[in-house]
Design an enzyme around this catalytic site. Structure first.
Site, mmCIF file in Angstrom:
data_model
loop_
_atom_site.group_PDB
_atom_site.id
_atom_site.type_symbol
_atom_site.label_atom_id
_atom_site.label_comp_id
_atom_site.label_asym_id
_atom_site.label_seq_id
_atom_site.Cartn_x
_atom_site.Cartn_y
_atom_site.Cartn_z
ATOM 1 N N LYS A 96 -4.288 21.424 20.684
ATOM 2 C CA LYS A 96 -3.937 20.332 21.841
ATOM 3 C C LYS A 96 -3.571 20.928 22.904
ATOM 4 O O LYS A 96 -2.625 21.811 22.921
ATOM 5 C CB LYS A 96 -2.856 19.255 21.011
ATOM 6 C CG LYS A 96 -2.579 18.181 22.247
ATOM 7 C CD LYS A 96 -1.430 17.088 21.440
ATOM 8 C CE LYS A 96 -1.413 15.900 22.309
ATOM 9 N NZ LYS A 96 -0.211 14.956 21.617
ATOM 10 N N SER A 171 -1.701 10.448 21.872
ATOM 11 C CA SER A 171 -2.179 11.388 22.878
ATOM 12 C C SER A 171 -3.061 12.722 22.431
ATOM 13 O O SER A 171 -3.473 13.521 23.539
ATOM 14 C CB SER A 171 -1.000 11.816 23.559
ATOM 15 O OG SER A 171 -0.089 12.760 22.890
ATOM 16 N N SER A 195 1.307 10.046 18.037
ATOM 17 C CA SER A 195 0.347 10.856 18.747
ATOM 18 C C SER A 195 -0.611 11.559 17.831
ATOM 19 O O SER A 195 -1.778 12.017 18.302
ATOM 20 C CB SER A 195 0.591 11.574 19.926
ATOM 21 O OG SER A 195 1.114 10.926 20.967
#
Length: 504
Positions: A96, A171, A195
């Site tokens: 990420k 996210s 997320s």
């Protein structure tokens, strides 16, 4: 090199920021008295910083475009090969893009951070490389990670691999999309309100939010230290358990890790669920926007676990709703102080600070109007609580969080696991670029009703794909006792082995 010394005019300005009034004579006296302290700043400025070593060669890489990045799920591609032997040999990983990979740009989904290049690897990166993994690059994430939808990342939304034009969830949007699309075996996600689990539910991957503090957050841009979690997103339960084994445990640099834990999670995979007590969490099925077909798929999955030998019953956990409400002051005031006013790092904790990130992110004030509406609404709520009520609701919410955690612990005294829908809906259409602020923000937070609570209580929770509704995946969330990730993997593996979830 000496740091800049304030003059009298600057000191008067500093005093006004602190609500002080100084005469010119007082200002001159204070300036003289400050000099020995500022000499200490000179000393610190001359010293080299303390940073973890970077052990594996890599190139800066490139930002892919066109067909090479059809889902917009990659931010940067840069292949970094780990050790020549280890438990993750042959496994490919995406990070990420709030996770530091030295020498490779990190934008955290926001143009205001574009150009930042970390100088050291996050602890989880080093551990994956030491275990033989090959990192293929950085996965797109949402704007400073403040969205459960995948429409907030700069410069473009992440597409759901199951259906173009639909949300991949956020996210950790790119992380789940890349795993679901088969472009990588594994990805790291981070979770403050869901997320890891939200994009896993929308994309049909296995996403584990571990117990708070189990995985070191060192080298990952924080949002709010008390709800920051990092964990694995994978295509199989076995890969998920293996990845967590590699990443978990203290690194000595993250004060969130207040207990020394880790585990052989893979050992739980073949145990089955016979005799395992699973509680259907009543409140988790009472969200106002819960799609009936989503609820039915999850209940059918629970029935399959029961057929495999689990003992199933209903359980009410009022603390579930309480914890979801507590997220607002904790999340909004906390992120406003730590991530924004604190320039991405904050104060008052011992750990590894990324000084270069702090310097770069401090410039958000020059680009504040370009921040996403999903971040702005959280900042506005947080600043109101800080300015009008002096942080008392943040403080009170942290105190009350122990009550919500205890309510979960009570239920987990009767059951080994709790179960509910990960999210109440399937992936929704991405908003149009010119949509209203209301639609933009609604689509960012409409799905967090079940996930946010577990960030506040810190319990481990995993999204397990359990069926398809109208061509889109559905996720079942399994919740365990603190540090009982093995029990979650035990049930998830049994369910996975019972049949193709896509046919349920």
């Amino acid at each position: 090199m000496a740091i800049e010394r304030p003059d009298a005019a600057q000191l008067h300005h500093l005093a006004s920021q602190l609500h002080l009034q100084l005469s010119d004579e007082e200002a001159a006296e204070y300036l003289a008295l400050m000099q020995p302290n500022l000499d200490a700043y000179d000393l610190i400025d001359e010293l080299s910083d303390e940073m973890p070593p970077v052990n594996y060669p890599r190139q800066q890489g490139y930002r892919p475009a066109g067909e090479e990045n059809a889902l917009n799920a990659w931010y940067y591609k840069s292949e970094v090969k780990g050790a020549t032997e280890g438990r993750l040999i042959g496994k490919t990983v995406a990070l990420k893009d709030n996770i530091a990979l030295a020498g490779v740009p990190m934008m955290n989904g926001a143009t205001s951070l574009e150009g930042h290049v970390p100088l050291f690897d996050a602890t989880v990166v080093t551990r994956l490389l030491d275990a033989g993994a090959t990192i293929l690059g950085k996965a797109t994430c949402e704007h400073f990670c403040l969205s459960g939808g995948s429409h907030t990342s700069d410069p473009a939304p992440v597409q759901n691999p199951w259906r173009q034009g639909y949300s991949a969830g956020g996210s950790s949007s790119g992380s789940a999309a890349l795993v679901a699309a088969g472009e990588v075996d594994m990805a790291i996600g981070c979770d403050q309100g869901g997320s890891i689990r939200i994009p896993s539910a929308f994309c049909g991957t296995y996403g584990m939010k571990p117990t708070h503090g189990l995985v070191p957050y060192t080298g990952i841009m924080p949002i709010e230290a008390t709800i920051d979690h990092a964990g694995p997103i994978t295509a199989t339960v076995a890969d998920n358990a293996l990845m967590l084994e590699v990443m978990a445990g203290p690194d000595g640099l993250d004060p969130r890790q207040y207990m020394s834990r880790g585990g052989n999670y893979s050992a739980a995979l073949g145990k089955g669920v016979k005799g395992l007590k699973i509680g259907i969490l009543t409140e988790g099925f009472q969200l106002p926007n819960l799609q009936p077909d989503v609820a039915l798929k999850v209940r059918n999955a629970v029935a399959k676990l029961e057929n495999l030998g689990a003992v199933v019953g209903e359980i009410s956990v009022p603390g579930h709703r309480l914890a979801a409400a507590l997220w607002s002051p904790i999340g909004c005031e906390g992120l406003t102080m730590q991530m924004m006013h604190g320039n991405g790092m904050g104060f008052n904790w011992e750990g590894q600070y990324d000084v270069a990130l702090l310097d770069k992110h401090a410039a958000w004030r020059d680009h504040a109007d370009s921040l996403s509406p999903s971040l702005k609404i959280c900042m506005l709520i947080g600043q109101y609580g800080l300015s009008r009520y002096h942080g008392r609701f943040y403080a009170k919410a942290q105190n009350i969080a122990r009550r919500a955690r205890a309510d979960y612990d009570r239920a987990l005294g009767d059951f080994d696991l709790l179960v509910m829908p990960t999210v109440p809906i399937t992936a929704q259409p991405l908003p149009e670029p010119d949509c209203s602020i209301t639609e933009y923000i609604s689509r960012a937070f409409e799905m967090i009703g079940n996930t946010a609570a577990l960030d506040v209580t810190g319990h481990p929770a995993m999204s397990v794909p359990c069926g398809i509704v109208d061509g889109l995946p559905v996720g079942m969330m399994l919740v365990g006792r603190h540090y009982a990730e093995s029990t979650i993997y035990q049930a998830a593996a049994a369910f996975e082995a019972s049949g193709d979830w896509k046919q349920l």
